[in-house]
Design a protein around this motif. Structure first.
Motif, PDB file in Angstrom:
ATOM      1  N   LEU A 134       0.845  -1.197   0.000  1.00 55.15           N
ATOM      2  CA  LEU A 134       0.000   0.000   0.000  1.00 55.15           C
ATOM      3  C   LEU A 134       0.882   1.250   0.000  1.00 55.15           C
ATOM      4  O   LEU A 134       0.695   2.169  -0.794  1.00 55.15           O
ATOM      5  N   ARG A 135       1.872   1.266   0.869  1.00 57.86           N
ATOM      6  CA  ARG A 135       2.770   2.426   0.945  1.00 57.86           C
ATOM      7  C   ARG A 135       3.577   2.607  -0.349  1.00 57.86           C
ATOM      8  O   ARG A 135       3.696   3.702  -0.889  1.00 57.86           O
ATOM      9  N   GLU A 136       4.135   1.506  -0.856  1.00 61.91           N
ATOM     10  CA  GLU A 136       5.019   1.620  -2.022  1.00 61.91           C
ATOM     11  C   GLU A 136       4.259   1.952  -3.299  1.00 61.91           C
ATOM     12  O   GLU A 136       4.859   2.423  -4.266  1.00 61.91           O
ATOM     13  N   GLY A 149       5.759  10.354   2.790  1.00 62.10           N
ATOM     14  CA  GLY A 149       7.206  10.234   2.659  1.00 62.10           C
ATOM     15  C   GLY A 149       7.919   9.724   3.881  1.00 62.10           C
ATOM     16  O   GLY A 149       7.331   9.103   4.776  1.00 62.10           O
ATOM     17  N   HIS A 150       9.213  10.015   3.856  1.00 57.02           N
ATOM     18  CA  HIS A 150      10.155   9.435   4.797  1.00 57.02           C
ATOM     19  C   HIS A 150      10.374  10.436   5.944  1.00 57.02           C
ATOM     20  O   HIS A 150      11.323  11.225   5.915  1.00 57.02           O
ATOM     21  N   VAL A 151       9.483  10.393   6.923  1.00 52.90           N
ATOM     22  CA  VAL A 151       9.548  11.359   8.029  1.00 52.90           C
ATOM     23  C   VAL A 151      10.912  11.299   8.703  1.00 52.90           C
ATOM     24  O   VAL A 151      11.524  12.321   9.005  1.00 52.90           O
ATOM     25  N   ILE A 154       9.701  14.844   2.365  1.00 55.92           N
ATOM     26  CA  ILE A 154       8.292  14.657   1.980  1.00 55.92           C
ATOM     27  C   ILE A 154       8.158  14.633   0.459  1.00 55.92           C
ATOM     28  O   ILE A 154       8.870  15.342  -0.254  1.00 55.92           O
ATOM     29  N   HIS A 155       7.255  13.770  -0.024  1.00 58.19           N
ATOM     30  CA  HIS A 155       6.893  13.755  -1.447  1.00 58.19           C
ATOM     31  C   HIS A 155       5.538  14.427  -1.565  1.00 58.19           C
ATOM     32  O   HIS A 155       4.587  14.016  -0.905  1.00 58.19           O
ATOM     33  N   ILE A 156       5.480  15.450  -2.412  1.00 49.79           N
ATOM     34  CA  ILE A 156       4.194  16.108  -2.650  1.00 49.79           C
ATOM     35  C   ILE A 156       3.782  15.797  -4.086  1.00 49.79           C
ATOM     36  O   ILE A 156       4.534  16.055  -5.021  1.00 49.79           O
TER      37      ILE A 156
HETATM   38 ZN    ZN Z   1      10.757   8.345  -1.493  1.00 44.58          ZN
END
Ligand code: ZN
Ligand code: FAD
Ligand code: 2HG
Length: 476
Positions: free
Chosen positions: A340-342, A388-390, A395-397
């Motif tokens: 789900l995340r990927e 994204g990768h906190v 962050i990915h927007i």
């Molecule tokens: Zn990434």
């Protein structure tokens, strides 16, 4: 075409002639020189279908010597080249802009050696990340990086982009994990920095020139990389969170309560997951929440680790930081959550066109831009979502629109980069600069640094044949 869309002029490189194709066939044979339009087309288009080049030739070398021979010839004839790994890059760096010759690493996929004591793996650049991971797992190790594109991306592409991914928080970035590199310079010289040593302070650390330089300083042909030990116990939590402030509080708490076993801390907002569930028909294991957090642990004691994560869930449900959640250690269930995340990266594409931004921002401002952009774009965007990768401040927007328009583009760029620059962030945290961002690099790099980049490029590739129109801005 990229050149028309982004208004770029072809530089004065040589033009490929039938005699050049004949030369390449004399070294590689008929089958490894693609010229048929339909065979070449996939190499001209990037993963998000944002960029399209006009190459008419794809070369598929099988060895470092072949790469060296090709480059020497191209350099002498001023023929520009575009190195390509798995073509999963998200900034248009992996596809040609005009008629650059594509050099695909797909056939350079042999594993040389694996030392299961030191963890050093030596392999060719075209090995697919997931294949390497499967291989080293059989020897009690894992690859030090993991990303949604693992089934397609190459280790050479990963190295050339300094790919980050889902577990950078735990295993660090490739400048730390890559022990050595073999690369070919524009003039065909093979640079052998392939020693698989953890410590080697003999002069300049030249391998770093090739890590993250996106094929503009040399072509990576082999990589020596350090593989961490396969964790005996892996646990995954997927949590619903009320607001972003609580995501940050939860991150602080996870670092303190899970300590040395924490291996990933990822977040996604409601729209990221909603879009993925709806467009890709993937199951969400919990109910709907404004924010979701994924916490993974890698450790050596199953009972201890799973108890720690379960206790973390229980105590943070009590404090209210977690509203709802699930913890898994069975591979199939963990896979569903990771999937789900990927899959978020590809989910927006179903709606039409996606503007993607990949920025580093101080954690206290991490999510600020998402609501600001929603307001700024109003109904001009279908969705604006952030994930994204906190743990890495990255962050990915994603902004989804029915189709690309200059109007939306100019509302987003350079606005986003200006805002990122104001908080001393990075306009590209992990995807690189590629073709899409050279004109914005100055928002994150000082003039003095840009000049040194240009000097290095001049030194290593004086004719500028390696991946032109990428990374470096035209005017420094
Ligand atoms: Zn990434
Ligand atoms: P390509 O896309 O083929 O090329 C990338 C760049 O490297 C290009 O500039 C190309 O010219 C150059 N290059 C490729 N091979 C060589 C070589 N051998 N020598 C010299 N230059 C070369 N990135 C992240 O950092 N973190 C993520 O979490 C992440 N997740 C992703 C998830 C999905 C679903 C997708 C599609 C992409 C994701 N990416 C991520 C982006 C991308 O996968 C990475 O940038 C990856 O490292 C690219 O590898 P590749 O082999 O596909 O390279
Ligand atoms: C991820 O973390 C990737 O999923 C892709 O880096 C990000 O497509 C994106 O915006």
């Amino acid at each position: 075409l990229s050149s028309e869309k982004y208004n770029i002029k072809r530089k004065t490189f040589g033009t490929i002639e039938p005699s050049d194709v004949g030369y390449f066939r004399s070294i590689l044979g008929e089958e490894r020189v693609l010229t048929d339009e339909s065979d070449v087309l996939p190499y001209n288009i990037d993963w998000i279908k944002n960029c399209r080049g006009q190459s008419r030739v794809v070369l598929k070398p099988r060895s470092t010597e072949e790469v060296s021979t090709i480059l020497k010839y191209c350099n002498d004839k001023r023929l520009a080249v575009c190195p390509q790994g798995g073509n999963t890059g998200l900034v248009g760096g992996s596809v040609p802009v005009f008629d650059e010759i594509v050099i695909s690493f797909a056939l350079m996929n042999k594993i040389d050696t694996l030392d299961d004591l030191s963890g050093a793996l030596v392999c060719e650049a075209g090995c697919i990340l997931e294949n390497l991971d499967n291989y080293v797992r059989e020897h009690g190790l894992i690859m030090p990086l993991d990303l949604g594109a693992k089934g397609t991306c190459h280790i050479g592409g990963n190295t050339s982009t300094n790919a980050g991914g889902l577990r950078l928080l735990r295993y660090g970035n490739l400048h730390g994990s890559v022990l050595g590199i073999e690369a070919v310079k524009a003039d065909g010289t093979v640079i052998d920095c392939l020693r698989a040593l953890k410590k080697d302070n003999t002069g300049y650390h030249l391998k770093h020139l090739f890590i993250g330089s996106e094929g503009t300083l040399g072509l990576v042909t082999k990589v020596a990389i350090h593989c961490p030990v396969l964790p005996k116990s892996v646990n995954l939590g997927f949590f619903g969170v009320k607001n972003f402030e609580n995501v940050l509080k939860l991150y602080k708490s996870a670092k303190s309560k899970l300590g040395e076993i924490l291996s990933a801390f990822e977040m996604a907002d409601f729209d990221s997951i909603d879009c993925t569930v709806k467009n890709l028909k993937l199951p969400n294991p919990i109910s709907e929440y404004p924010f979701y957090v994924l916490v993974e642990t890698h450790g050596s004691d199953e009972a201890h680790d799973s108890e720690k994560l379960t206790r973390f869930l229980a105590s943070e449900m009590e404090t209210g930081l977690i509203v709802d959640g699930t913890v898994a250690s069975e591979p199939a269930k963990m896979q569903t959550i990771w999937n789900l995340r990927e899959s978020i990266a590809g989910a927006g594409l179903a709606g039409g066109y996606v503007f993607k931004y990949d920025v580093s921002i101080p954690l206290k401002n991490y999510y600020d831009l998402v609501p600001i952009l929603r307001k700024r774009l109003g109904d001009k965007a279908l969705k604006v979502f952030g994930y994204g990768h906190v743990g890495d401040g990255n962050i990915h927007i994603n902004v989804t629109v029915p189709q690309y328009t200059k109007e939306v583009s100019s509302l987003l760029e350079p606005y986003i980069f200006e805002e990122v620059s104001k908080v001393n962030g990075s306009i590209s945290a992990e995807h690189g600069i590629g073709f899409r961002k050279p004109m914005y690099i100055h928002y994150s790099k000082d003039q003095s640094a840009l000049q040194l980049m240009k000097d290095l490029k001049q030194l290593m590739d004086p004719n500028g044949i390696l991946n032109p129109y990428k990374v470096l801005p035209d005017a420094v």
